[in-house]
Design a protein around this motif. Structure first.
Motif, PDB file in Angstrom:
ATOM      1  N   ALA A  12      -2.052  -2.046  -9.106  1.00 41.49           N
ATOM      2  CA  ALA A  12      -1.868  -3.499  -8.986  1.00 41.49           C
ATOM      3  C   ALA A  12      -0.464  -3.872  -9.435  1.00 41.49           C
ATOM      4  O   ALA A  12      -0.025  -3.433 -10.490  1.00 41.49           O
ATOM      5  N   TYR A  13       0.245  -4.657  -8.624  1.00 45.86           N
ATOM      6  CA  TYR A  13       1.550  -5.185  -9.030  1.00 45.86           C
ATOM      7  C   TYR A  13       1.328  -6.430  -9.886  1.00 45.86           C
ATOM      8  O   TYR A  13       2.069  -6.709 -10.800  1.00 45.86           O
ATOM      9  N   THR A  14       0.297  -7.181  -9.490  1.00 44.69           N
ATOM     10  CA  THR A  14      -0.031  -8.440 -10.170  1.00 44.69           C
ATOM     11  C   THR A  14      -1.512  -8.364 -10.512  1.00 44.69           C
ATOM     12  O   THR A  14      -2.053  -7.273 -10.606  1.00 44.69           O
ATOM     13  N   ARG A  15      -2.186  -9.475 -10.666  1.00 38.94           N
ATOM     14  CA  ARG A  15      -3.612  -9.402 -11.014  1.00 38.94           C
ATOM     15  C   ARG A  15      -4.454  -8.952  -9.840  1.00 38.94           C
ATOM     16  O   ARG A  15      -5.517  -8.379 -10.008  1.00 38.94           O
ATOM     17  N   PRO A  17      -5.387  -6.411  -7.154  1.00 40.99           N
ATOM     18  CA  PRO A  17      -5.068  -5.009  -6.894  1.00 40.99           C
ATOM     19  C   PRO A  17      -4.579  -4.774  -5.467  1.00 40.99           C
ATOM     20  O   PRO A  17      -5.099  -5.377  -4.525  1.00 40.99           O
ATOM     21  N   ALA A  18      -3.576  -3.901  -5.338  1.00 41.07           N
ATOM     22  CA  ALA A  18      -3.070  -3.524  -4.016  1.00 41.07           C
ATOM     23  C   ALA A  18      -3.796  -2.284  -3.504  1.00 41.07           C
ATOM     24  O   ALA A  18      -3.862  -2.061  -2.301  1.00 41.07           O
ATOM     25  N   LEU A  19      -4.313  -1.455  -4.425  1.00 42.51           N
ATOM     26  CA  LEU A  19      -5.142  -0.300  -4.047  1.00 42.51           C
ATOM     27  C   LEU A  19      -6.392  -0.317  -4.905  1.00 42.51           C
ATOM     28  O   LEU A  19      -6.317  -0.510  -6.120  1.00 42.51           O
ATOM     29  N   GLY A  36      -3.324   0.036   9.140  1.00 41.86           N
ATOM     30  CA  GLY A  36      -3.988  -1.161   8.609  1.00 41.86           C
ATOM     31  C   GLY A  36      -3.047  -2.342   8.719  1.00 41.86           C
ATOM     32  O   GLY A  36      -1.847  -2.163   8.897  1.00 41.86           O
ATOM     33  N   PRO A  37      -3.592  -3.560   8.593  1.00 43.27           N
ATOM     34  CA  PRO A  37      -2.777  -4.764   8.754  1.00 43.27           C
ATOM     35  C   PRO A  37      -1.705  -4.889   7.680  1.00 43.27           C
ATOM     36  O   PRO A  37      -1.791  -4.255   6.632  1.00 43.27           O
ATOM     37  N   SER A  38      -0.708  -5.702   7.954  1.00 43.96           N
ATOM     38  CA  SER A  38       0.378  -5.928   7.009  1.00 43.96           C
ATOM     39  C   SER A  38      -0.180  -6.399   5.664  1.00 43.96           C
ATOM     40  O   SER A  38      -1.076  -7.232   5.628  1.00 43.96           O
ATOM     41  N   GLY A  39       0.318  -5.828   4.580  1.00 48.13           N
ATOM     42  CA  GLY A  39      -0.104  -6.234   3.245  1.00 48.13           C
ATOM     43  C   GLY A  39      -1.365  -5.561   2.751  1.00 48.13           C
ATOM     44  O   GLY A  39      -1.854  -5.873   1.661  1.00 48.13           O
ATOM     45  N   CYS A  40      -1.918  -4.612   3.503  1.00 45.84           N
ATOM     46  CA  CYS A  40      -3.196  -3.991   3.117  1.00 45.84           C
ATOM     47  C   CYS A  40      -2.999  -2.886   2.089  1.00 45.84           C
ATOM     48  O   CYS A  40      -3.979  -2.350   1.557  1.00 45.84           O
ATOM     49  N   GLY A  41      -1.749  -2.498   1.811  1.00 42.03           N
ATOM     50  CA  GLY A  41      -1.512  -1.511   0.763  1.00 42.03           C
ATOM     51  C   GLY A  41      -0.964  -0.173   1.236  1.00 42.03           C
ATOM     52  O   GLY A  41      -0.889   0.779   0.453  1.00 42.03           O
ATOM     53  N   LYS A  42      -0.541  -0.097   2.497  1.00 39.28           N
ATOM     54  CA  LYS A  42      -0.076   1.186   3.041  1.00 39.28           C
ATOM     55  C   LYS A  42       1.138   1.729   2.278  1.00 39.28           C
ATOM     56  O   LYS A  42       1.149   2.895   1.875  1.00 39.28           O
ATOM     57  N   SER A  43       2.149   0.884   2.110  1.00 44.08           N
ATOM     58  CA  SER A  43       3.356   1.346   1.411  1.00 44.08           C
ATOM     59  C   SER A  43       3.034   1.710  -0.030  1.00 44.08           C
ATOM     60  O   SER A  43       3.550   2.697  -0.567  1.00 44.08           O
ATOM     61  N   THR A  44       2.171   0.918  -0.646  1.00 42.74           N
ATOM     62  CA  THR A  44       1.788   1.203  -2.028  1.00 42.74           C
ATOM     63  C   THR A  44       1.094   2.560  -2.109  1.00 42.74           C
ATOM     64  O   THR A  44       1.399   3.368  -2.997  1.00 42.74           O
ATOM     65  N   LEU A  45       0.204   2.822  -1.172  1.00 38.97           N
ATOM     66  CA  LEU A  45      -0.479   4.119  -1.146  1.00 38.97           C
ATOM     67  C   LEU A  45       0.537   5.258  -1.036  1.00 38.97           C
ATOM     68  O   LEU A  45       0.459   6.262  -1.762  1.00 38.97           O
TER      69      LEU A  45
HETATM   70  P1  ADP Z   1       1.607  -2.758   3.508  1.00 35.87           P
HETATM   71  O1  ADP Z   1       2.516  -1.594   3.340  1.00 35.87           O
HETATM   72  O2  ADP Z   1       0.285  -2.402   4.069  1.00 35.87           O
HETATM   73  O3  ADP Z   1       2.242  -3.898   4.216  1.00 35.87           O
HETATM   74  P2  ADP Z   1       2.057  -3.107   0.684  1.00 35.87           P
HETATM   75  O4  ADP Z   1       1.609  -1.849   0.044  1.00 35.87           O
HETATM   76  O5  ADP Z   1       3.528  -3.298   0.916  1.00 35.87           O
HETATM   77  O6  ADP Z   1       1.246  -3.292   2.040  1.00 35.87           O
HETATM   78  O7  ADP Z   1       1.540  -4.337  -0.158  1.00 35.87           O
HETATM   79  C1  ADP Z   1       0.191  -4.434  -0.625  1.00 35.87           C
HETATM   80  C2  ADP Z   1       0.046  -5.728  -1.414  1.00 35.87           C
HETATM   81  O8  ADP Z   1       0.836  -5.645  -2.588  1.00 35.87           O
HETATM   82  C3  ADP Z   1       0.499  -6.948  -0.658  1.00 35.87           C
HETATM   83  O9  ADP Z   1      -0.335  -8.006  -1.038  1.00 35.87           O
HETATM   84  C4  ADP Z   1       1.915  -7.169  -1.179  1.00 35.87           C
HETATM   85  O10 ADP Z   1       2.278  -8.516  -1.105  1.00 35.87           O
HETATM   86  C5  ADP Z   1       1.808  -6.698  -2.602  1.00 35.87           C
HETATM   87  N1  ADP Z   1       3.076  -6.133  -3.107  1.00 35.87           N
HETATM   88  C6  ADP Z   1       3.761  -5.118  -2.555  1.00 35.87           C
HETATM   89  N2  ADP Z   1       4.850  -4.827  -3.269  1.00 35.87           N
HETATM   90  C7  ADP Z   1       4.852  -5.695  -4.294  1.00 35.87           C
HETATM   91  C8  ADP Z   1       5.731  -5.917  -5.391  1.00 35.87           C
HETATM   92  N3  ADP Z   1       6.828  -5.164  -5.584  1.00 35.87           N
HETATM   93  N4  ADP Z   1       5.409  -6.887  -6.266  1.00 35.87           N
HETATM   94  C9  ADP Z   1       4.312  -7.636  -6.094  1.00 35.87           C
HETATM   95  N5  ADP Z   1       3.437  -7.497  -5.084  1.00 35.87           N
HETATM   96  C10 ADP Z   1       3.700  -6.535  -4.185  1.00 35.87           C
END
Ligand code: ADP
Ligand code: ADP
Length: 224
Positions: A12-15, A17-19, A36-45
């Motif tokens: 979780a970046y904030t409250r 969770p992203a994963l 998956g759709p934009s913002g679903c957590g792919k980059s975070t994964l």
């Molecule tokens: P995707 O790659 O699927 O578009 P991300 O992994 O980039 O998704 O983001 C997943 C969620 O985490 C989104 O809600 C995004 O707004 C949030 N997020 C990503 N990076 C940050 C960050 N550095 N700080 C706060 N929130 C973030």
């Protein structure tokens, strides 16, 4: 043999969770598309699996190492030596030549300059931009930069490569080319690939597709 295992991973970046409770198992030489759709957590994964971001809960085992037991410096060293990473932004050093950018991981690993530059030039040839070897990274086009990034990710002959596909409208075909390159090289070398993509064609070319929805694996897709 698993080269990557995620068990109950949370980030979780904030409250929010992203994963959430992500499970993933990648075998040697396997090509996995993360969609998956934009913002679903792919980059975070991708960042958590590669050890760029530390998992806040759960286990990430990469090439036999439990990343949660490694320091940030140890994770960086593992990535530099044994893992290839192709990210979307800011990965090339703008005022170094293409060939120097590719040689960088080898130089950081203590290779002699001449030998590192020769190996790097060989990889630029393999990804089809040998002619740009002396061009400064700042002067490369988006597609050329991606190729240099692919060469740099492969130059250490890693067992696994993580790639975040370019999504900009300038690069409609870019993602497909990137996967072609990676899969071509992976196929020859038995390199596992985990690629984040929005592109249906790219996903279809992978051995397997893992779809995320709101930070969770989309269970409906797991039977594939
Ligand atoms: P995707 O790659 O699927 O578009 P991300 O992994 O980039 O998704 O983001 C997943 C969620 O985490 C989104 O809600 C995004 O707004 C949030 N997020 C990503 N990076 C940050 C960050 N550095 N700080 C706060 N929130 C973030
Ligand atoms: P993609 O969808 O291709 O993953 P994004 O546009 O979601 O790309 O993210 C691009 C960059 O912005 C990433 O470095 C990500 O960490 C960051 N980011 C995404 N969402 C947020 C957010 N809500 N707050 C801060 N940074 C974010």
């Amino acid at each position: 043999r698993a080269v990557l295992e995620l068990i109950g991973v949370e980030y979780a970046y904030t409250r929010t969770p992203a994963l959430r409770g992500v499970e993933l198992h990648v075998d040697a030489g396997e090509v996995v598309a993360v969609t998956g759709p934009s913002g679903c957590g792919k980059s975070t994964l991708l960042h958590v699996a590669a050890g760029i971001l530390p998992a806040q809960l759960g286990v990430v085992r990469l090439l036999g190492y439990d990343l949660t037991a490694l320091s940030e410096a140890q994770r960086a060293a593992l990535r530099r030596r044994d893992v290839g990473v192709v990210l979307q932004f800011g990965q090339l050093v703008p005022d170094l030549a293409a060939v120097e950018n590719v040689a960088l991981p080898l130089l950081l690993d203590g290779w002699a300059r001449g030998r590192a530059l020769r190996a790097a030039a060989g990889w630029l040839d393999r990804v089809g931009i040998g002619q740009e070897r002396d061009t400064l990274a700042a002067e490369l086009s988006g597609g050329e930069s991606q190729r240099v990034a692919v060469a740099r990710a492969l130059v250490t002959e890693p067992e696994i490569v993580f790639a975040d596909e370019p999504t900009g409208s300038l690069d409609q075909a870019g993602g497909f080319e990137l996967l072609e390159l990676l899969v071509g090289e992976a196929g020859e070398g038995g390199v596992a690939v985990v690629i984040v993509t929005h592109d249906r064609d790219v996903a279809a070319r992978a051995d397997r597709e893992v779809r995320l929805l709101d930070g969770r694996l989309d269970m409906a897709r797991l039977t594939r």
